[in-house]
Scaffold this active site. Structure first.
Site, PDB file in Angstrom:
ATOM      1  CG  ASP A  13      -8.934   3.889   2.842  1.00 49.11           C
ATOM      2  OD1 ASP A  13      -7.853   4.184   3.379  1.00 49.11           O
ATOM      3  OD2 ASP A  13      -9.942   3.532   3.498  1.00 49.11           O
ATOM      4  CE  LYS A  16      -4.883   9.532   1.307  1.00 53.01           C
ATOM      5  NZ  LYS A  16      -6.052   8.648   1.235  1.00 53.01           N
ATOM      6  N   GLY A  40      -3.758   4.728   6.657  1.00 51.70           N
ATOM      7  CA  GLY A  40      -3.101   3.473   6.283  1.00 51.70           C
ATOM      8  C   GLY A  40      -2.807   3.567   4.799  1.00 51.70           C
ATOM      9  CG  HIS A  41      -1.113   6.515   3.243  1.00 52.40           C
ATOM     10  ND1 HIS A  41      -0.589   7.781   3.185  1.00 52.40           N
ATOM     11  CD2 HIS A  41      -2.417   6.674   3.604  1.00 52.40           C
ATOM     12  CE1 HIS A  41      -1.535   8.662   3.502  1.00 52.40           C
ATOM     13  NE2 HIS A  41      -2.643   8.018   3.765  1.00 52.40           N
ATOM     14  CD  GLN A 224      -6.800  11.064   7.758  1.00 49.41           C
ATOM     15  OE1 GLN A 224      -6.292  12.156   7.927  1.00 49.41           O
ATOM     16  NE2 GLN A 224      -6.215   9.960   8.145  1.00 49.41           N
TER      17      GLN A 224
HETATM   18  P1  GDP Z   1      -4.492   5.258   0.732  1.00 53.25           P
HETATM   19  O1  GDP Z   1      -4.936   5.332   2.144  1.00 53.25           O
HETATM   20  O2  GDP Z   1      -5.098   6.333  -0.110  1.00 53.25           O
HETATM   21  O3  GDP Z   1      -3.005   5.197   0.577  1.00 53.25           O
HETATM   22  O4  GDP Z   1      -5.075   3.885   0.160  1.00 53.25           O
HETATM   23  P2  GDP Z   1      -5.039   2.444   0.908  1.00 53.25           P
HETATM   24  O5  GDP Z   1      -3.659   1.906   0.877  1.00 53.25           O
HETATM   25  O6  GDP Z   1      -5.721   2.517   2.215  1.00 53.25           O
HETATM   26  O7  GDP Z   1      -6.015   1.615  -0.027  1.00 53.25           O
HETATM   27  C1  GDP Z   1      -5.752   1.422  -1.374  1.00 53.25           C
HETATM   28  C2  GDP Z   1      -5.686  -0.077  -1.661  1.00 53.25           C
HETATM   29  O8  GDP Z   1      -5.759  -0.295  -3.051  1.00 53.25           O
HETATM   30  C3  GDP Z   1      -4.397  -0.718  -1.215  1.00 53.25           C
HETATM   31  O9  GDP Z   1      -4.665  -2.053  -0.872  1.00 53.25           O
HETATM   32  C4  GDP Z   1      -3.523  -0.665  -2.470  1.00 53.25           C
HETATM   33  O10 GDP Z   1      -2.538  -1.676  -2.501  1.00 53.25           O
HETATM   34  C5  GDP Z   1      -4.554  -0.888  -3.539  1.00 53.25           C
HETATM   35  N1  GDP Z   1      -4.295  -0.203  -4.810  1.00 53.25           N
HETATM   36  C6  GDP Z   1      -3.768   1.031  -5.054  1.00 53.25           C
HETATM   37  N2  GDP Z   1      -3.809   1.321  -6.370  1.00 53.25           N
HETATM   38  C7  GDP Z   1      -4.380   0.258  -6.973  1.00 53.25           C
HETATM   39  C8  GDP Z   1      -4.743  -0.043  -8.332  1.00 53.25           C
HETATM   40  O11 GDP Z   1      -4.561   0.759  -9.254  1.00 53.25           O
HETATM   41  N3  GDP Z   1      -5.348  -1.241  -8.553  1.00 53.25           N
HETATM   42  C9  GDP Z   1      -5.597  -2.137  -7.567  1.00 53.25           C
HETATM   43  N4  GDP Z   1      -6.191  -3.274  -7.887  1.00 53.25           N
HETATM   44  N5  GDP Z   1      -5.272  -1.899  -6.287  1.00 53.25           N
HETATM   45  C10 GDP Z   1      -4.691  -0.711  -5.996  1.00 53.25           C
HETATM   46  P1  IMO Z   2      -6.186   7.205   4.691  1.00 52.28           P
HETATM   47  O1  IMO Z   2      -5.096   8.222   4.826  1.00 52.28           O
HETATM   48  C1  IMO Z   2     -10.346   6.136   5.297  1.00 52.28           C
HETATM   49  C2  IMO Z   2     -12.305   7.732   8.873  1.00 52.28           C
HETATM   50  C3  IMO Z   2     -12.713   6.767   9.961  1.00 52.28           C
HETATM   51  C4  IMO Z   2     -13.947   7.481  10.492  1.00 52.28           C
HETATM   52  C5  IMO Z   2     -13.546   8.943  10.415  1.00 52.28           C
HETATM   53  C6  IMO Z   2     -13.026   9.515  11.708  1.00 52.28           C
HETATM   54  O2  IMO Z   2      -5.712   5.800   4.769  1.00 52.28           O
HETATM   55  O3  IMO Z   2      -7.010   7.485   3.465  1.00 52.28           O
HETATM   56  P2  IMO Z   2     -10.748   9.225  13.044  1.00 52.28           P
HETATM   57  O4  IMO Z   2     -10.082   7.998  13.601  1.00 52.28           O
HETATM   58  O5  IMO Z   2      -9.925   9.965  12.062  1.00 52.28           O
HETATM   59  O6  IMO Z   2     -11.295  10.126  14.110  1.00 52.28           O
HETATM   60  O7  IMO Z   2     -12.036   8.667  12.267  1.00 52.28           O
HETATM   61  O8  IMO Z   2     -12.539   9.025   9.428  1.00 52.28           O
HETATM   62  N1  IMO Z   2     -10.873   7.676   8.483  1.00 52.28           N
HETATM   63  C7  IMO Z   2     -10.431   7.159   7.338  1.00 52.28           C
HETATM   64  N2  IMO Z   2     -11.104   6.525   6.350  1.00 52.28           N
HETATM   65  N3  IMO Z   2      -9.034   6.376   5.178  1.00 52.28           N
HETATM   66  C8  IMO Z   2      -8.357   7.030   6.148  1.00 52.28           C
HETATM   67  O9  IMO Z   2      -7.076   7.408   6.001  1.00 52.28           O
HETATM   68  C9  IMO Z   2      -9.053   7.426   7.306  1.00 52.28           C
HETATM   69  N4  IMO Z   2      -8.705   8.071   8.445  1.00 52.28           N
HETATM   70  C10 IMO Z   2      -9.834   8.237   9.144  1.00 52.28           C
HETATM   71  O10 IMO Z   2     -13.033   5.500   9.420  1.00 52.28           O
HETATM   72  O11 IMO Z   2     -15.033   7.281   9.624  1.00 52.28           O
HETATM   73 MG    MG Z   3      -5.818   4.116   3.616  1.00 51.59          MG
END
Ligand code: GDP
Ligand code: IMO
Ligand code: MG
Length: 427
Positions: A13, A16, A40-41, A224
């Site tokens: 998270d 990416k 979840g991207h 991840q």
């Molecule tokens: P990922 O799994 O690495 O793609 O990240 P996620 O989407 O799960 O979580 C990142 C969260 O931060 C999302 O809600 C994005 O919309 C938000 N986000 C990404 N870059 C920025 C930033 O530079 N500033 C802020 N405020 N939010 C961001």
């Molecule tokens: P992105 O790509 C954050 C965490 C779960 C749990 C552990 C194992 O959005 O960064 P699993 O379901 O993979 O067996 O769970 O890994 N986890 C993540 N945490 N971002 C993710 O993906 C994750 N994918 C799995 O919360 O702790």
């Molecule tokens: Mg994510």
């Protein structure tokens, strides 16, 4: 643009999805290499938010090939749902998506097993996403998995499904006291999935290597993060795949020279979702403030993310095990308004100060962060797109990260929107 691999440096998270979406503009192909719909991207274009789980974040661009590689595991019903949802929202998926024949399938029994095993663990549960990730990768390694290509050989598929169900149903009933699965029901559903997915299925290893030979630019999208990697993370509180850069080679069928740059995405502070050790976790108001300002709620499960300050011990480990050549700092804007910023530079463990991430879970659990303190900035950095417009203390924070890790910061994200991005180097 070079062939760039984007990898998470913390516990996932990091942003990416957003970064990949920005870099896609200059790429021809975007490829996922591991994980499944546990990811979840998030990508925000204008006021519209998209959350990608299985499909590469490049799909939101009209004319880019998006590959789901053999190292990814696929829940066919989740993939179909994601495709259809994107299509409803006007995204061109059919023309652009290719799915590996060799990718393993997440079957309904993997999801049941994941949830049943977690329930049995009680307080020691991993806190998985409940998507069947662990059991699917376990079956792959145990050689009882079922691959996308097997769907197209019904007699063979039947044989494998029947053998697996015989074992699994026994375990489900006797060990976990849960429902069992009916062979015909699972089989029939899988045949419907096959028909819907057929048009996307391909030899993606051949395809990607052809693209590389033609000189097309490839963007590799990790899911991840480093500390969730099955080899380099906080085992056993990890996911079941190689989320680090090495996973891209086996997860796509490419050689190491197909990657020119490895960029690590670094959230300006640290978060973790699910169980497991997290040395910089804050249980106070600062932790709550980071969560609220950063909107730190899981993009897949909606769970609140645990929050803490930036952790250099984690990042040094990530630089090393991924071979990072550049850093992309995200969510800098979330730190706006904090008068002081803390940065963890070592872990206090009994009488010693550790500067490298320990392998021993009992040690990690006992570690107490040792912080340095920096002055914050009051001026907003949100949506800033020029380095010179950043407050001096924000520049100092970025320089500090760069110096401590000896890796250049190449990009900076200052908000969730596609346009909230700053390029600091040419690549
Ligand atoms: P990922 O799994 O690495 O793609 O990240 P996620 O989407 O799960 O979580 C990142 C969260 O931060 C999302 O809600 C994005 O919309 C938000 N986000 C990404 N870059 C920025 C930033 O530079 N500033 C802020 N405020 N939010 C961001
Ligand atoms: P992105 O790509 C954050 C965490 C779960 C749990 C552990 C194992 O959005 O960064 P699993 O379901 O993979 O067996 O769970 O890994 N986890 C993540 N945490 N971002 C993710 O993906 C994750 N994918 C799995 O919360 O702790
Ligand atoms: Mg994510």
């Amino acid at each position: 643009m070079a062939n760039i691999l984007v990898v998470g440096t913390q516990w996932g998270d990091e942003g990416k999805g957003k970064v990949v979406d920005c870099l896609t503009e200059k790429a021809n192909v975007v490829a996922r290499y591991q994980g499944g719909n546990n990811a979840g991207h998030t990508v925000v274009i204008g006021d519209t938010e998209f959350i990608l789980h299985l499909i590469p974040s490049g799909i939101l661009h009209d004319d880019k090939v998006c590959i789901i590689g053999n190292g990814v595991i696929i829940d066919p019903s989740a993939l179909i749902e994601e495709i259809e949802e994107l299509q409803r929202r006007g995204i061109r998926v059919e023309e652009n998506l290719r799915v590996s024949k060799s990718a393993h399938l997440i079957m309904p029994y993997h999801i049941l097993m994941d949830r049943a095993k977690e329930a049995r663990k009680g307080e020691k549960k991993i806190g998985t996403t409940g998507r069947g990730i662990g059991p699917t990768y376990a079956d792959k390694a145990a050689r009882s998995g079922i691959r996308v290509v097997d769907l197209f050989w019904p007699e063979y598929f039947k044989e494998r499904l029947a053998a697996n169900l015989a074992d699994i149903n026994e375990t489900l009933v006797h060990l976990h006291n849960t429902e069992v699965l009916d062979f015909n029901e699972v089989y029939d559903k899988c045949m419907v999935y096959r028909d819907k997915l057929e048009r996307y299925v391909d030899d993606t290893d051949i395809l990607i290597n052809e693209y590389i030979k033609e000189g097309k630019t490839i963007l590799y999208e990790g899911a991840q993060g480093t500390l969730l990697d099955v080899d380099h993370g906080t085992y056993p509180y990890v996911t079941s795949s190689n989320a680090t850069s090495g996973g891209a080679l086996t997860g796509l069928g490419i050689g190491p020279r197909c990657i020119d740059e490895v960029f690590g995405v670094v959230k300006a502070y640290t978060t973790r979702v699910g169980g497991g050790p997290f040395p910089v976790e804050l249980f106070d108001n600062t932790g709550n403030l980071l969560r609220e300002k950063g909107g730190e709620y899981g993009a897949t499960t909606g769970r609140p993310r645990r929050c803490g300050w930036l952790d250099m011990v984690v990042l040094r480990h990530a630089v090393r095990v991924n071979g990072l050549t550049g850093l992309i700092i995200t969510k800098l804007d979330v730190l706006d308004g904090f008068s002081k910023l803390k940065v963890c530079v070592g872990y206090k463990y009994r009488d010693s100060l550790l500067t490298e991430f320990p392998k021993e879970l009992p040690i990690i659990q006992e570690c107490v962060p040792h912080y340095e303190e920096y002055d914050g900035w009051a001026e907003p950095t949100n949506s800033v797109t020029h380095y010179n417009d950043l407050p001096d203390n924000a520049k100092a924070y970025i320089n500090m990260i760069e110096e401590k890790l000896s890796v250049p910061v190449v990009m900076l994200s200052t908000g969730k929107r596609r346009t909230d991005i700053l390029y600091l180097r040419d690549f």
